[in-house]
Design a protein around this motif. Structure first.
Motif, short mmCIF file in Angstrom:
data_model
loop_
_atom_site.label_atom_id
_atom_site.label_comp_id
_atom_site.label_asym_id
_atom_site.label_seq_id
_atom_site.Cartn_x
_atom_site.Cartn_y
_atom_site.Cartn_z
N ASN A 131 10.08 9.23 -4.22
CA ASN A 131 8.63 9.03 -4.09
C ASN A 131 8.00 8.25 -5.24
OD1 ASN A 131 8.10 10.43 -1.60
ND2 ASN A 131 8.68 12.31 -2.68
N ASP A 132 8.83 7.83 -6.21
CA ASP A 132 8.29 7.12 -7.37
C ASP A 132 8.04 5.66 -7.00
OD1 ASP A 132 7.54 6.24 -9.86
OD2 ASP A 132 9.59 6.21 -10.67
N GLU A 134 0.87 -1.19 0.00
CA GLU A 134 0.00 0.00 0.00
C GLU A 134 0.90 1.22 0.00
OE1 GLU A 134 -3.49 1.28 -0.63
OE2 GLU A 134 -3.58 -0.68 0.36
N ILE A 135 0.41 2.33 -0.58
CA ILE A 135 1.19 3.57 -0.56
C ILE A 135 0.37 4.65 0.12
CG2 ILE A 135 2.26 5.37 -1.99
CD1 ILE A 135 2.77 3.16 -4.08
N PHE A 136 0.95 5.25 1.16
CA PHE A 136 0.27 6.31 1.90
C PHE A 136 0.96 7.64 1.59
CE2 PHE A 136 0.12 2.40 4.43
CZ PHE A 136 -1.26 2.23 4.57
N ARG A 137 0.09 8.67 1.33
CA ARG A 137 0.63 10.00 1.03
C ARG A 137 0.71 10.80 2.32
NH1 ARG A 137 2.00 8.70 -4.19
NH2 ARG A 137 0.25 7.55 -5.11
N ASN A 188 5.79 10.11 0.31
CA ASN A 188 5.12 8.80 0.20
C ASN A 188 5.68 7.82 1.23
OD1 ASN A 188 3.66 9.83 -1.86
ND2 ASN A 188 4.74 8.73 -3.51
N ILE A 189 4.77 7.09 1.89
CA ILE A 189 5.15 6.04 2.83
C ILE A 189 4.73 4.71 2.21
CG2 ILE A 189 4.89 5.13 5.17
CD1 ILE A 189 6.08 7.90 5.20
#
Length: 616
Positions: free
Chosen positions: A597-598, A529-532, A538-539
């Motif tokens: 962040n990519d 999952e990617i959290f902003r 990005n996390i």
């Protein structure tokens, strides 16, 4: 006939068969004199052939051959033996030791010279001890014969007193050169093999030296009193090396002995004399100037330079002017193996000679010269020839390509050593062993000086000037010299056992190598999952697939097997709301990759570190 212009110069050219003889270690100037050319033009020719050298630099044989082929000359480098012969002919000294050219009336029987060879710890020294009835085992470090010596014993054989000369050679593999030299000056080899141990690598090596020198061999099967001794097995093993016992129909005498108990020592000496009488014509002319070989040499505090020499022909007398290698002097005194003064030494007699100007090398030939002045001139010529030969040997052939590579790669690390020992044989053996150490092309070992005797102020000054380490083998720096070395930070290593020195120098060379690193994977995590985050970017919500993920580690991001980012830092690591330093396999976590962040779901984060590879 002129050569075509090469680099703007012309050089007298041969027809391909013109022979030019040069001495070992000659320079381009010496070669130019032989062909009536300008040395500078030869430097240019060599440069265009891809080799670089100055006009006065000592060159090796390959370089001369390359130059000769280009200019139409057959260049022949004079062998050391021919060089010696030419040198002595100039001073009208006969150096022939063979009996072929002597008249039979001048030849008299001489004692056999025997070399005792074999594997380390098979009892060579104890066997000599049993023969000579004097104990030298107790004083030896590491169970190795550190020096070689020569001794003469008398045996009653068929009602006649018969002297026999013995040369002792150490068994450790570092002393190969000594054993090879021992084989060259002797008539018969005694091969010592332990009955409980069998044929070992150094047994075979000693046997090869003896067979290469075409020596008759007597086998002493030692330690027959030890439990598990099997003399028959030794006879069987040695048949593989063309040593067939007489009892098996061969012509090699085997004697079962116990050096410890003194068993069958007389029978061994009888076997030596029987072999000498049956296989050899041992005669020499004692009525001429002496010639022979330096077996060993050292620097004695009270007596100065001394050398143990073996007379091969002629008679050596007190008062004779002699040359031994690059040392010269007048024989001030001669001592036998018991330290007793001797007035003269006849063929096959080993004596210790006092009165030399410097310490000769073990294996150097000695001759009697007409007078002191001639002896000094011969010694100086020999020393100059040896110096040129060693310079040529030490010179690395540098081609233009090599030079460019060396400049591109950076400086080659060099370890400079100065060797000092108590006797020349040990220094020679240590030098040979050290030069055989190979740890690759990145580091280089150079022995810039060697000598016999205590470590002097000159050695320490040279070490300071060249950043060298001094190796002391059974010698030390004493008093003021030790203080100077300590004050100036000169490292001196002391050794009494040769293989300790070899191991430590090898370790030092490996330590000079530039470290090699290898990548070690620490762990992998898959992005689920990617959290902003406005604060952190990005996390990546991830699960650790293998190993562990650590904060601060370097990471590589791959997407369907393709690397999309390299050398990215794990800037932050969280489990739920807690900051953590590491997360292990099977657990979920949030990974912050700093400014990168990519990210996409399914990407793989692999963390790694670079670790130094241990050298073999």
């Amino acid at each position: 006939m002129q050569a075509p212009t090469i680099g703007g110069v012309t050089v007298p050219r041969g027809d391909g068969t013109t022979v030019v003889r040069v001495r070992r270690g000659s320079s381009l100037t010496d070669f130019a004199d032989r062909i009536n050319a300008n040395p500078a033009s030869l430097v240019t020719v060599l440069f265009h052939l891809g080799e670089m050298a100055t006009a006065t630099q000592s060159l090796d044989e390959d370089t001369f051959r390359l130059l000769g082929a280009e200019l139409g000359y057959d260049v022949q480098v004079v062998s050391p033996e021919d060089e010696e012969r030419e040198l002595f002919e100039q001073f009208d000294i006969d150096i022939d030791t063979g009996i072929e050219d002597e008249e039979d009336a001048n030849l008299q029987p001489r004692p056999p010279v025997v070399t005792v060879m074999g594997h380390v710890d098979h009892g060579k020294t104890r066997l000599l001890d049993a023969i000579r009835n004097e104990n030298v085992v107790a004083a030896e470090a590491g169970g190795i014969t550190q020096h070689i010596g020569a001794y003469q014993v008398v045996k009653e054989h068929e009602g006649e007193e018969r002297p026999i000369t013995f040369i002792d050679t150490p068994g450790h593999e570092a002393f190969t050169a000594m054993r090879a030299r021992g084989a060259k000056v002797t008539d018969i080899a005694i091969l010592v093999v332990a009955a409980d141990d069998g044929v070992m690598p150094q047994t075979i090596e000693a046997l090869n030296h003896a067979q290469a020198a075409d020596l008759p061999i007597v086998v002493a099967v030692n330690k027959i009193d030890v439990e598990g001794a099997n003399p028959a097995k030794i006879r069987q093993q040695l048949t593989e090396y063309n040593l067939v016992a007489e009892e098996y129909g061969g012509d090699t005498m085997f004697v079962d002995v116990s050096a410890k108990q003194g068993t069958n020592i007389d029978e061994l000496l009888d076997a030596v004399l029987l072999t000498a009488d049956a296989a050899l014509d041992l005669r020499a002319n004692p009525d001429k100037d002496a010639r022979g070989v330096a077996i060993e040499a050292n620097l004695d505090r009270g007596r100065g330079a001394t050398a143990t020499v073996l007379v091969q022909s002629g008679t050596l007398r007190v008062g004779d002017a002699i040359v031994a290698g690059s040392a010269h002097g007048r024989v001030r005194a001669m001592l036998d193996e018991y330290g007793t003064n001797v007035a003269e030494a006849t063929p096959s007699r080993p004596v210790q000679v006092l009165g030399l100007s410097s310490v000769p090398r073990a294996g150097d030939t000695f001759v009697v010269a007409p007078d002191d002045r001639t002896a000094r001139q011969i010694a100086e010529r020999r020393e100059a020839a040896d110096r040129q030969a060693s310079l040529a040997k030490a010179r690395k052939r540098i081609s233009l390509e090599d030079l460019n590579e060396a400049l591109a790669a950076g400086k080659v690390e060099t370890l400079n050593l100065i060797l000092k020992g108590d006797v020349s044989g040990s220094v020679e053996a240590l030098e040979d062993a050290l030069l055989q150490i190979d740890v690759g092309d990145e580091v280089e070992l150079r022995i810039i000086d060697r000598g016999v005797g205590a470590i002097t102020l000159n050695n320490i000054n040279l070490a300071m000037a060249s950043d060298a380490i001094i190796i002391g083998f059974n010698v030390r720096a004493e008093g003021q010299n030790a203080e100077v070395a300590e004050r100036e930070g000169v490292e001196i290593r002391y050794y009494s056992v040769i293989y300790n020195a070899i191991e430590e120098i090898e370790a030092a060379l490996k330590g000079m190598l530039k470290p090699e690193f290898e990548e070690v994977e620490l762990g992998t995590a898959e992005i689920r999952e990617i959290f902003r985050s406005s604060k952190f970017g990005n996390i990546a919500g991830s699960i650790v697939r293998s190993g562990e993920i650590r904060r601060g580690a370097r990471a590589r991001i791959t997407r369907t097997g393709v690397v999309v980012a390299e050398n990215v830092e794990i800037a932050g690591l969280r489990r739920f709301k807690d900051d953590v330093t590491e997360v292990r396999e099977g657990y979920e976590c949030g990974i912050n990759l700093g400014s990168f962040n990519d990210l996409q779901i399914g990407d793989l984060i692999a963390t790694y570190e670079m670790r130094e590879k241990p050298r073999d």
